[in-house]
Design a protein around this motif. Structure first.
Motif, PDB file in Angstrom:
ATOM      1  N   ILE A  35     106.580 -44.699  40.566  1.00 41.38           N
ATOM      2  CA  ILE A  35     107.076 -43.351  40.038  1.00 41.38           C
ATOM      3  C   ILE A  35     105.618 -42.696  39.685  1.00 41.38           C
ATOM      4  O   ILE A  35     105.857 -42.132  38.732  1.00 41.38           O
ATOM      5  CB  ILE A  35     108.028 -43.050  39.501  1.00 41.38           C
ATOM      6  CG1 ILE A  35     108.300 -44.280  37.958  1.00 41.38           C
ATOM      7  CG2 ILE A  35     109.191 -42.992  40.505  1.00 41.38           C
ATOM      8  CD1 ILE A  35     108.940 -43.729  37.447  1.00 41.38           C
ATOM      9  N   LYS A  95     109.969 -36.891  41.214  1.00 43.68           N
ATOM     10  CA  LYS A  95     110.097 -37.477  39.791  1.00 43.68           C
ATOM     11  C   LYS A  95     111.483 -37.725  39.750  1.00 43.68           C
ATOM     12  O   LYS A  95     112.150 -37.369  39.572  1.00 43.68           O
ATOM     13  CB  LYS A  95     109.855 -38.047  38.466  1.00 43.68           C
ATOM     14  CG  LYS A  95     107.902 -37.450  38.312  1.00 43.68           C
ATOM     15  CD  LYS A  95     107.883 -39.696  38.720  1.00 43.68           C
ATOM     16  CE  LYS A  95     106.909 -39.443  38.586  1.00 43.68           C
ATOM     17  NZ  LYS A  95     105.577 -39.064  39.772  1.00 43.68           N
ATOM     18  N   ASP A 130     106.841 -36.984  48.164  1.00 46.14           N
ATOM     19  CA  ASP A 130     106.494 -38.290  48.869  1.00 46.14           C
ATOM     20  C   ASP A 130     107.207 -39.528  48.608  1.00 46.14           C
ATOM     21  O   ASP A 130     107.818 -39.524  47.153  1.00 46.14           O
ATOM     22  CB  ASP A 130     105.440 -38.431  49.165  1.00 46.14           C
ATOM     23  CG  ASP A 130     104.920 -38.663  47.542  1.00 46.14           C
ATOM     24  OD1 ASP A 130     104.771 -39.586  46.496  1.00 46.14           O
ATOM     25  OD2 ASP A 130     104.816 -37.859  46.700  1.00 46.14           O
ATOM     26  N   THR A 131     107.800 -40.194  49.018  1.00 47.59           N
ATOM     27  CA  THR A 131     108.186 -41.646  48.140  1.00 47.59           C
ATOM     28  C   THR A 131     107.209 -42.705  48.637  1.00 47.59           C
ATOM     29  O   THR A 131     107.304 -43.111  50.282  1.00 47.59           O
ATOM     30  CB  THR A 131     109.471 -41.753  48.846  1.00 47.59           C
ATOM     31  OG1 THR A 131     109.921 -42.949  48.263  1.00 47.59           O
ATOM     32  CG2 THR A 131     110.169 -42.000  49.907  1.00 47.59           C
ATOM     33  N   ARG A 132     108.174 -43.539  47.644  1.00 51.56           N
ATOM     34  CA  ARG A 132     107.309 -45.017  48.380  1.00 51.56           C
ATOM     35  C   ARG A 132     107.525 -45.812  49.485  1.00 51.56           C
ATOM     36  O   ARG A 132     109.241 -44.943  49.900  1.00 51.56           O
ATOM     37  CB  ARG A 132     107.023 -46.565  47.569  1.00 51.56           C
ATOM     38  CG  ARG A 132     107.144 -47.936  47.767  1.00 51.56           C
ATOM     39  CD  ARG A 132     106.948 -48.775  46.633  1.00 51.56           C
ATOM     40  NE  ARG A 132     108.149 -49.027  45.944  1.00 51.56           N
ATOM     41  CZ  ARG A 132     108.426 -49.476  44.651  1.00 51.56           C
ATOM     42  NH1 ARG A 132     107.156 -49.857  44.345  1.00 51.56           N
ATOM     43  NH2 ARG A 132     109.730 -49.201  44.836  1.00 51.56           N
ATOM     44  N   ASP A 135     110.995 -47.902  49.976  1.00 52.28           N
ATOM     45  CA  ASP A 135     111.459 -48.199  49.055  1.00 52.28           C
ATOM     46  C   ASP A 135     112.936 -47.804  49.423  1.00 52.28           C
ATOM     47  O   ASP A 135     113.092 -47.211  50.310  1.00 52.28           O
ATOM     48  CB  ASP A 135     111.390 -46.854  47.928  1.00 52.28           C
ATOM     49  CG  ASP A 135     111.232 -46.972  46.490  1.00 52.28           C
ATOM     50  OD1 ASP A 135     111.268 -47.618  45.852  1.00 52.28           O
ATOM     51  OD2 ASP A 135     112.324 -46.006  46.623  1.00 52.28           O
ATOM     52  N   ALA A 137     115.282 -45.211  48.226  1.00 48.73           N
ATOM     53  CA  ALA A 137     114.964 -44.323  47.989  1.00 48.73           C
ATOM     54  C   ALA A 137     114.974 -43.161  49.572  1.00 48.73           C
ATOM     55  O   ALA A 137     115.774 -42.060  49.510  1.00 48.73           O
ATOM     56  CB  ALA A 137     114.828 -42.808  47.250  1.00 48.73           C
ATOM     57  N   GLU A 138     113.806 -43.471  50.275  1.00 49.18           N
ATOM     58  CA  GLU A 138     113.698 -43.386  51.812  1.00 49.18           C
ATOM     59  C   GLU A 138     114.823 -42.993  52.129  1.00 49.18           C
ATOM     60  O   GLU A 138     115.451 -41.913  52.878  1.00 49.18           O
ATOM     61  CB  GLU A 138     112.905 -44.120  51.925  1.00 49.18           C
ATOM     62  CG  GLU A 138     112.438 -43.864  53.449  1.00 49.18           C
ATOM     63  CD  GLU A 138     111.130 -44.301  54.049  1.00 49.18           C
ATOM     64  OE1 GLU A 138     110.159 -44.260  54.862  1.00 49.18           O
ATOM     65  OE2 GLU A 138     110.545 -45.442  53.376  1.00 49.18           O
ATOM     66  N   TYR A 141     116.884 -39.678  51.115  1.00 51.13           N
ATOM     67  CA  TYR A 141     116.734 -38.897  51.574  1.00 51.13           C
ATOM     68  C   TYR A 141     116.736 -38.556  53.094  1.00 51.13           C
ATOM     69  O   TYR A 141     116.691 -37.551  53.721  1.00 51.13           O
ATOM     70  CB  TYR A 141     114.798 -38.411  51.347  1.00 51.13           C
ATOM     71  CG  TYR A 141     114.269 -39.335  49.825  1.00 51.13           C
ATOM     72  CD1 TYR A 141     114.731 -37.862  49.107  1.00 51.13           C
ATOM     73  CD2 TYR A 141     113.240 -39.788  49.436  1.00 51.13           C
ATOM     74  CE1 TYR A 141     114.755 -38.220  47.811  1.00 51.13           C
ATOM     75  CE2 TYR A 141     112.769 -40.024  48.034  1.00 51.13           C
ATOM     76  CZ  TYR A 141     113.688 -39.189  47.712  1.00 51.13           C
ATOM     77  OH  TYR A 141     113.186 -38.955  45.912  1.00 51.13           O
ATOM     78  N   THR A 167     102.805 -44.418  50.824  1.00 54.63           N
ATOM     79  CA  THR A 167     103.519 -43.860  50.541  1.00 54.63           C
ATOM     80  C   THR A 167     104.291 -42.862  52.136  1.00 54.63           C
ATOM     81  O   THR A 167     103.471 -42.674  52.993  1.00 54.63           O
ATOM     82  CB  THR A 167     103.296 -42.622  49.633  1.00 54.63           C
ATOM     83  OG1 THR A 167     104.184 -41.710  49.209  1.00 54.63           O
ATOM     84  CG2 THR A 167     102.271 -42.016  50.202  1.00 54.63           C
TER      85      THR A 167
END
Length: 174
Positions: A35, A95, A130-132, A135, A137-138, A141, A167
């Protein structure tokens, strides 16, 4: 199990909760979240909230949502809608943080649903983030309807070592 409560924080609220927010950020980075910070990030964690988030919150171009489980801050997410005149139809998700102790309880999903609801009230019809790449979170989303635009390799330094992470850029039409 406590119910998740989502509220938005004012600038004054942020100042009052600065130690908790700093601890949340540190816990997420220590757990491997990419982050924008690298370990140890002790001083940087509260400075981020007071130096980066607070001015935008005071200026009115950012909304900060907080999830609570009981009295504890379990997570946060920012809606950045401080855009140029030709981009007033969009906003950026920033974030999304969930404390490791509160994961897998629907906190991130509840935060994102409130963020999207607020974006609609602001008449924002496009959200970006954007996200790693890879990750946890991907897939969240994607499940919420965000589409992948592409991947940028070696985008940011990894939080735990000297390597670099890619990313994934995503968007959602509301």
């Amino acid at each position: 199990m406590s119910a998740i409560t989502i509220t938005s924080l004012s600038a004054d609220d942020l100042v009052r909760h600065l130690p908790e927010l700093g601890a949340l950020l540190r816990a997420c980075v220590h757990d491997g979240a990419s982050i924008g910070f690298v370990l140890p990030c002790v001083e940087e964690s509260e400075a981020f909230w007071s130096g980066k988030v607070l001015p935008s919150l005071r200026a009115g171009g950012l909304k900060l949502f907080v999830a609570r489980l009981g009295d504890a801050i379990a997570g946060t997410v920012h809606l950045d809608y401080d855009t140029m005149p030709n981009q007033r139809h969009r906003a950026e998700v920033r974030k999304l943080l969930v404390h490791p102790a509160f994961r897998r309880r629907g906190v991130a999903r509840a935060l994102m649903m409130e963020l999207e609801s607020h974006a609609r009230r602001l008449e924002r019809s496009l959200l970006t983030l954007d996200t790693r790449t890879g990750d946890s979170a991907e897939p969240l989303y994607a499940a919420l309807g965000y589409q992948t635009v592409g991947v940028i390799p070696a985008y940011a330094r990894a939080p735990h070592d000297d390597g670099f992470d890619s990313t994934t850029i995503m968007y959602k039409a509301l």
